[in-house]
Design a protein around this motif. Structure first.
Motif, PDB file in Angstrom:
ATOM      1  N   ASP A  95       0.807  -1.223   0.000  1.00  0.00           N
ATOM      2  CA  ASP A  95       0.000   0.000   0.000  1.00  0.00           C
ATOM      3  C   ASP A  95       0.840   1.273   0.000  1.00  0.00           C
ATOM      4  N   LYS A  96       1.957   1.248   0.760  1.00  0.00           N
ATOM      5  CA  LYS A  96       2.815   2.439   0.804  1.00  0.00           C
ATOM      6  C   LYS A  96       3.380   2.742  -0.582  1.00  0.00           C
ATOM      7  N   LYS A  99       0.710   4.185  -2.691  1.00  0.00           N
ATOM      8  CA  LYS A  99       0.446   5.553  -2.250  1.00  0.00           C
ATOM      9  C   LYS A  99       1.533   6.505  -2.778  1.00  0.00           C
ATOM     10  N   LYS A 103       0.826   9.746  -5.088  1.00  0.00           N
ATOM     11  CA  LYS A 103       1.152  11.088  -4.597  1.00  0.00           C
ATOM     12  C   LYS A 103       2.164  11.808  -5.485  1.00  0.00           C
TER      13      LYS A 103
END
Ligand SMILES: [Zn+2]
Length: 271
Positions: A95-96, A99, A103
């Protein structure tokens, strides 16, 4: 001449990085008596003429080139075939990592297949795979961005350190030199981004850039002097259509629409 004056003269010789050479001494006019080497971002100079006092050492800033050449020497061999490590997992597995690419405006480049982005479970990094300059189906290395604040260095280079990470479309006629892989991805629908990752321009970067009609330099706002240095280096390499692009922020913070306005919007200011 004191040290500072000597250093100024030696710097004024503009000897490229990682070079060792002999030349005529500008201090005593000795024929081929001055030895200069610029390894590891230092400058060492020494004149062999007995009556000449030219001698000194300047320790440059330790940039990524230095870190790579000092600490990762065993991986340095650029002829070694790069094998994608087993620890590189699909992006969806973390998930990081997902993300991060959202971003930093890499999602589009990834989903359209312009960039090969994975997650390194071993180092907790989002990794950008580097395609070979001639054969885009082969990977020659990767660049990994740490996803937590304790991993050092922030950017890690796997495999070949000489081939740049680039992201774009085959039909692009324009390229931009950017600081990092995320910025290269962010611009890639409009023009080709070429990431230099804090290093100096290498021969393979210049070779690669030759195919473009127009080259922008879009380094960080605080790298303005470096931008002009890079522009001059490309011009002296024979690339004429080179422009420093002033930026209000890192390119990875702009989406495709904004990038488009930034580069095509001013079509009438064409030069
Ligand atoms: Zn001398």
């Amino acid at each position: 001449m004191n040290y500072k004056q000597q250093l100024e003269v030696v710097q004024g010789l503009f000897i490229p990085p990682d070079t060792a050479m002999r030349l005529d001494c500008p201090f005593c006019n000795g024929k081929n008596t001055l030895s200069v080497d610029t390894m590891n971002n230092n400058i060492n100079w020494y004149c062999f003429h007995a009556s000449c006092s030219a001698k000194g050492k300047y320790q440059g800033e330790k940039n990524m080139d230095y870190v790579n050449s000092t600490f990762k020497k065993k991986e340095e061999n650029s002829d070694t075939e790069f094998i994608v490590p087993d620890s590189f997992k699909i992006l969806d597995s973390n998930d990081k990592a997902k993300k991060y690419i959202h971003k930093n405006n890499c999602w589009e480049a990834w989903s359209w297949g312009r960039a090969d982005i994975k997650y390194d479970v071993k180092q907790d990094r989002v990794v950008f795979l580097i395609r070979d300059n001639e054969d885009p189906t082969t990977f020659v290395g990767a660049v990994g961005r740490a996803l937590n604040s304790i991993t050092y260095p922030k950017w890690y280079m796997y495999g070949n350190k000489d081939v740049p990470f680039k992201c774009g479309l085959p039909e692009h006629k324009e390229a931009i030199i950017v600081e990092d892989c995320a910025s290269a991805c962010a611009v890639s629908n409009i023009l080709t981004g070429v990431a230099i990752l804090g290093t100096s321009l290498k021969e393979s970067h210049k070779q690669y850039l030759k195919q473009y009609d127009k080259i922008y330099i879009g380094l960080d706002r605080d790298a303005t002097k470096k931008s002009y240095d890079v522009a001059n280096e490309l011009k002296s390499y024979g690339l004429q259509n080179v422009h420093v692009k002033p930026l209000s922020d890192d390119l990875k913070y702009f989406n495709t629409k904004e990038i488009k306005e930034m580069f095509n919007g001013g079509e009438n200011e064409k030069r």
